[in-house]
Motif scaffolding. Structure first.
Motif: not given
Length: 107
Positions: A18-23, A53-55
């Motif tokens: 994972x390289x991005x996990x955000x808004x 909130x689901x990540x």
């Protein structure tokens, strides 16, 4: 991809980091809450417009094919609930080339 509606689970298409996990992040706020995975073969997958909130993953984490990433939503710039799925060879929106996933996985 429409799935089964708001909150439908979204799963990783293949193993990777994972390289991005955000808004927003490096693929932009129009994508809302999103996850980007870098795969060992140079491909990246993008999963956008997820529910706030689901990540279930964080940047730097290794994931396996079929692992749940979050839930389908309507964040960012959208007109309804769906998953925006993208496949790129190279970093998405930063020189990476979009690839039709049907060609890679024979869907």
């Amino acid at each position: 991809i429409s799935g089964t509606g708001y909150g439908s689970p979204i799963y990783a298409a293949a193993d990777g980091e994972v390289v991005n996990a955000q808004y927003g992040g490096f693929i932009g706020d129009v994508s809302g809450y999103n996850v980007v995975i870098k795969h060992d073969n140079g491909y990246y997958t993008v999963y956008a417009h997820m529910v706030k909130g689901s990540l279930r993953v964080t940047a730097g984490q290794r994931v396996s094919r079929g692992q749940q990433l979050g839930g389908m939503g309507a964040t960012g710039v959208v007109t309804g609930t769906h998953l925006h799925f993208g496949l790129y060879y190279g970093k998405p929106y930063h020189g990476g080339k979009p690839v039709n996933p049907r060609h890679l996985w024979g869907i």
